[in-house]
Write a protein that holds these residues in place. Structure first.
Motif, PDB file in Angstrom:
ATOM      1  N   ILE A  85      -7.904  -3.821 -11.967  1.00 53.27           N
ATOM      2  CA  ILE A  85      -7.792  -4.924 -12.925  1.00 53.27           C
ATOM      3  C   ILE A  85      -6.397  -4.955 -13.550  1.00 53.27           C
ATOM      4  CG2 ILE A  85      -8.625  -5.797 -15.149  1.00 53.27           C
ATOM      5  CD1 ILE A  85     -11.407  -4.671 -14.326  1.00 53.27           C
ATOM      6  N   LEU A  86      -5.917  -3.791 -13.995  1.00 55.86           N
ATOM      7  CA  LEU A  86      -4.587  -3.726 -14.606  1.00 55.86           C
ATOM      8  C   LEU A  86      -3.491  -4.070 -13.605  1.00 55.86           C
ATOM      9  CD1 LEU A  86      -4.938  -0.507 -16.806  1.00 55.86           C
ATOM     10  CD2 LEU A  86      -4.918  -2.881 -17.583  1.00 55.86           C
ATOM     11  N   PHE A  87      -3.667  -3.637 -12.366  1.00 58.94           N
ATOM     12  CA  PHE A  87      -2.694  -3.931 -11.313  1.00 58.94           C
ATOM     13  C   PHE A  87      -2.605  -5.432 -11.057  1.00 58.94           C
ATOM     14  CE2 PHE A  87      -1.537  -4.266  -6.729  1.00 58.94           C
ATOM     15  CZ  PHE A  87      -0.297  -3.670  -6.801  1.00 58.94           C
ATOM     16  N   SER A  88      -3.743  -6.114 -11.087  1.00 62.09           N
ATOM     17  CA  SER A  88      -3.766  -7.549 -10.794  1.00 62.09           C
ATOM     18  C   SER A  88      -3.359  -8.415 -11.985  1.00 62.09           C
ATOM     19  CB  SER A  88      -5.152  -7.975 -10.307  1.00 62.09           C
ATOM     20  OG  SER A  88      -6.132  -7.713 -11.288  1.00 62.09           O
ATOM     21  N   THR A  89      -3.356  -7.847 -13.201  1.00 60.07           N
ATOM     22  CA  THR A  89      -2.995  -8.656 -14.387  1.00 60.07           C
ATOM     23  C   THR A  89      -1.524  -9.073 -14.384  1.00 60.07           C
ATOM     24  OG1 THR A  89      -2.695  -6.573 -15.610  1.00 60.07           O
ATOM     25  CG2 THR A  89      -4.769  -7.774 -15.966  1.00 60.07           C
ATOM     26  N   GLY A  90      -0.721  -8.411 -13.580  1.00 58.04           N
ATOM     27  CA  GLY A  90       0.678  -8.823 -13.479  1.00 58.04           C
ATOM     28  C   GLY A  90       0.876 -10.081 -12.644  1.00 58.04           C
ATOM     29  N   SER A  91      -0.155 -10.482 -11.897  1.00 57.08           N
ATOM     30  CA  SER A  91      -0.031 -11.634 -10.992  1.00 57.08           C
ATOM     31  C   SER A  91       0.325 -12.937 -11.710  1.00 57.08           C
ATOM     32  CB  SER A  91      -1.325 -11.814 -10.191  1.00 57.08           C
ATOM     33  OG  SER A  91      -1.589 -10.680  -9.416  1.00 57.08           O
ATOM     34  N   PRO A  92      -0.337 -13.299 -12.838  1.00 55.75           N
ATOM     35  CA  PRO A  92       0.051 -14.539 -13.522  1.00 55.75           C
ATOM     36  C   PRO A  92       1.498 -14.533 -14.005  1.00 55.75           C
ATOM     37  CG  PRO A  92      -2.098 -13.785 -14.292  1.00 55.75           C
ATOM     38  CD  PRO A  92      -1.530 -12.688 -13.462  1.00 55.75           C
ATOM     39  N   LEU A  93       1.997 -13.377 -14.435  1.00 53.63           N
ATOM     40  CA  LEU A  93       3.385 -13.281 -14.889  1.00 53.63           C
ATOM     41  C   LEU A  93       4.352 -13.484 -13.725  1.00 53.63           C
ATOM     42  CD1 LEU A  93       3.047 -10.176 -17.247  1.00 53.63           C
ATOM     43  CD2 LEU A  93       2.819 -12.592 -17.824  1.00 53.63           C
ATOM     44  N   VAL A 114       6.901  -3.996 -14.172  1.00 52.44           N
ATOM     45  CA  VAL A 114       7.130  -3.137 -13.010  1.00 52.44           C
ATOM     46  C   VAL A 114       6.575  -1.734 -13.266  1.00 52.44           C
ATOM     47  CG1 VAL A 114       8.867  -2.196 -11.459  1.00 52.44           C
ATOM     48  CG2 VAL A 114       9.167  -4.470 -12.429  1.00 52.44           C
ATOM     49  N   TYR A 115       6.756  -1.226 -14.462  1.00 48.14           N
ATOM     50  CA  TYR A 115       6.270   0.103 -14.833  1.00 48.14           C
ATOM     51  C   TYR A 115       4.756   0.184 -14.670  1.00 48.14           C
ATOM     52  CZ  TYR A 115       5.611   4.215 -17.880  1.00 48.14           C
ATOM     53  OH  TYR A 115       5.265   5.440 -18.401  1.00 48.14           O
ATOM     54  N   VAL A 116       4.033  -0.798 -15.218  1.00 47.50           N
ATOM     55  CA  VAL A 116       2.567  -0.802 -15.145  1.00 47.50           C
ATOM     56  C   VAL A 116       2.095  -1.016 -13.712  1.00 47.50           C
ATOM     57  CG1 VAL A 116       0.483  -2.043 -15.876  1.00 47.50           C
ATOM     58  CG2 VAL A 116       2.264  -1.518 -17.544  1.00 47.50           C
ATOM     59  N   LEU A 117       2.772  -1.870 -12.955  1.00 47.24           N
ATOM     60  CA  LEU A 117       2.397  -2.103 -11.553  1.00 47.24           C
ATOM     61  C   LEU A 117       2.447  -0.808 -10.747  1.00 47.24           C
ATOM     62  CD1 LEU A 117       4.131  -5.497 -10.619  1.00 47.24           C
ATOM     63  CD2 LEU A 117       1.687  -5.052 -10.790  1.00 47.24           C
ATOM     64  N   PHE A 118       3.517  -0.046 -10.907  1.00 43.20           N
ATOM     65  CA  PHE A 118       3.660   1.197 -10.149  1.00 43.20           C
ATOM     66  C   PHE A 118       2.663   2.250 -10.624  1.00 43.20           C
ATOM     67  CE2 PHE A 118       7.440  -0.612  -8.405  1.00 43.20           C
ATOM     68  CZ  PHE A 118       7.714   0.114  -7.261  1.00 43.20           C
ATOM     69  N   ILE A 119       2.417   2.314 -11.931  1.00 43.40           N
ATOM     70  CA  ILE A 119       1.432   3.264 -12.454  1.00 43.40           C
ATOM     71  C   ILE A 119       0.055   2.973 -11.866  1.00 43.40           C
ATOM     72  CG2 ILE A 119       0.124   3.910 -14.539  1.00 43.40           C
ATOM     73  CD1 ILE A 119       2.738   3.621 -16.103  1.00 43.40           C
ATOM     74  N   PHE A 167       6.834   7.408 -13.475  1.00 47.31           N
ATOM     75  CA  PHE A 167       7.506   6.118 -13.308  1.00 47.31           C
ATOM     76  C   PHE A 167       8.300   5.676 -14.535  1.00 47.31           C
ATOM     77  CE2 PHE A 167       3.956   6.012 -10.280  1.00 47.31           C
ATOM     78  CZ  PHE A 167       4.678   5.833  -9.113  1.00 47.31           C
ATOM     79  N   ILE A 168       8.568   6.613 -15.436  1.00 45.19           N
ATOM     80  CA  ILE A 168       9.418   6.305 -16.592  1.00 45.19           C
ATOM     81  C   ILE A 168      10.806   5.796 -16.161  1.00 45.19           C
ATOM     82  CG2 ILE A 168      10.683   7.379 -18.497  1.00 45.19           C
ATOM     83  CD1 ILE A 168       8.178   8.984 -19.136  1.00 45.19           C
ATOM     84  N   PRO A 169      11.406   6.341 -15.070  1.00 47.06           N
ATOM     85  CA  PRO A 169      12.719   5.815 -14.653  1.00 47.06           C
ATOM     86  C   PRO A 169      12.725   4.312 -14.378  1.00 47.06           C
ATOM     87  CG  PRO A 169      12.293   7.899 -13.566  1.00 47.06           C
ATOM     88  CD  PRO A 169      11.043   7.549 -14.300  1.00 47.06           C
TER      89      PRO A 169
END
Length: 369
Positions: A85-93, A114-119, A167-169
């Motif tokens: 769910i969290l991974f897909s929430t970036g789709s509208p943005l 990008v940080y949340v997508l990779f996490i 993924f902090i970098p």
């Protein structure tokens, strides 16, 4: 900036010591060959988001609704659903960025997206891997102590913590950059690593991500499910040899069940490979592209690979949630009970309507007689 193309901007970097360098646009693209393409991409991204959201929320709800379904595997499936769910929430943005071209969501969203997508991607991949390990332990009983729900919860917390740290970098080096574009200026959300003369930070990060995030999990998945299939085939042959007196119907039923198991295990590995390999390939190509300044990779390739990975978030609730026998029985029971309630309520409403009609017509009929 002296030159520009659809997915790259050229500029001068003072912050990290690169001097003249290129910036990949990632989520933005300009000078499109067809003006309707951004809207098509946006529709696909929104569809994947809605499908993933509905499927994972439904699976999560059905698992957590009853205490009997709160097993170790199902806790892991719930964690997978949350990551999906969290991974897909970036789709509208991302869809908004594809339509507008210029990045309008600010620097903070650029970093956090990008940080949340990779996490979430890392948590999804390793949760699927842990599920395969749990299934392997259950079948082979290699450990005297079975995995408990408490141990599963601890592994989930550790997994999220490690992903947040690893993924902090990306949160540090993804930034908003502004470039002149015709008579105006545009913003892009882009990544630029620090220039270190001794080590290439971006190369080390990319290699580590590919090995730890894809190669190792894929190896564990293949090993676990191959061993499970091998033991399954061995036990099946033994059972079929003993069950010579069984009826043809029972043998056929067992063969169908066995075929489903084999198909599901193979499907898990194949879909993992097909849906996650493209994004890692594109990530490696972007790294090679930046090192050689060839500028051949388009942001469309990155978005396309991301959409394929988003497809994994859509199919996971069916592969891990609905294909789980307890959860599947619970879902079927829930659906049929709702249909039964709707049927009863429809019958009751019809009866009430008929009774009201009789009550209305009754006095007039008696008066006429």
């Amino acid at each position: 900036m002296s030159h520009w193309n659809r997915s790259y901007f050229f500029g001068f970097d003072e912050e990290y010591g690169w001097g003249n360098t290129t910036y990949f646009s990632y989520f933005s693209e300009f000078n499109r060959p067809w003006s309707g393409l951004p809207y098509l991409e946006a529709v696909v991204l929104i569809f994947l988001f809605l499908f993933s959201l509905l499927g994972n929320c439904f699976a999560f709800y059905q698992i957590m609704k009853l205490r009997s379904t709160r097993t170790v595997t199902n806790y892991l499936i719930c964690n997978l659903a949350v990551a999906d769910i969290l991974f897909s929430t970036g789709s509208p943005l991302i869809a908004a960025a594809r339509i507008t071209g210029t990045w309008v969501l600010g620097s903070f969203i650029c970093k956090m997206l990008v940080y949340v997508l990779f996490i979430c991607a890392a948590v999804m991949i390793w949760t699927m891997t842990i599920i395969s390990i749990d299934r392997y332990i259950c079948i082979f009983k290699t450990s005297v102590k079975r995995v408990t729900p408490k141990m599963a919860m601890c592994s989930i917390v550790i997994l999220w913590f490690l992903a947040f740290v690893a993924f902090i970098p990306l949160a540090m080096y993804f930034n908003l950059k502004s470039f002149p574009f015709g008579t105006t200026s545009v913003n892009i959300c882009t990544l630029l690593w620090p220039n270190n003369q001794l080590i290439r930070v971006s190369l080390i990060f990319t290699i580590c991500i590919c090995i730890i995030g894809f190669v190792v999990p894929l190896g564990i998945l293949v090993f676990n499910y191959f061993r499970i299939l091998k033991k399954f085939k061995k036990s099946r042959n033994a059972v079929m040899t003993i069950a010579t007196n069984n009826t043809t119907k029972s043998i056929k039923s067992r063969e169908q069940r066995d075929f489903r198991l084999v198909k599901n295990l193979i499907l898990l590995v194949v879909l993992f490979l097909v849906m996650w390999l493209p994004i890692f390939i594109v990530f490696v190509l972007l790294q090679a592209d930046g090192m050689d300044d060839e500028m051949e990779v388009s942001s469309q390739a990155f978005i396309g690979a991301l959409c394929v990975a988003l497809g994994n978030a859509c199919v996971n609730p069916f592969l891990y949630g609905i294909m789980n026998e307890k959860v599947k029985r619970r879902i079927i029971k829930s659906v049929f009970s709702r249909k039964k309630k709707m049927k009863i309520s429809t019958i009751d409403s019809k009866t009430a309507t008929e009774n009201s009609k009789l009550a209305k017509n009754g006095p007039s009929m008696t008066s006429s007689t």
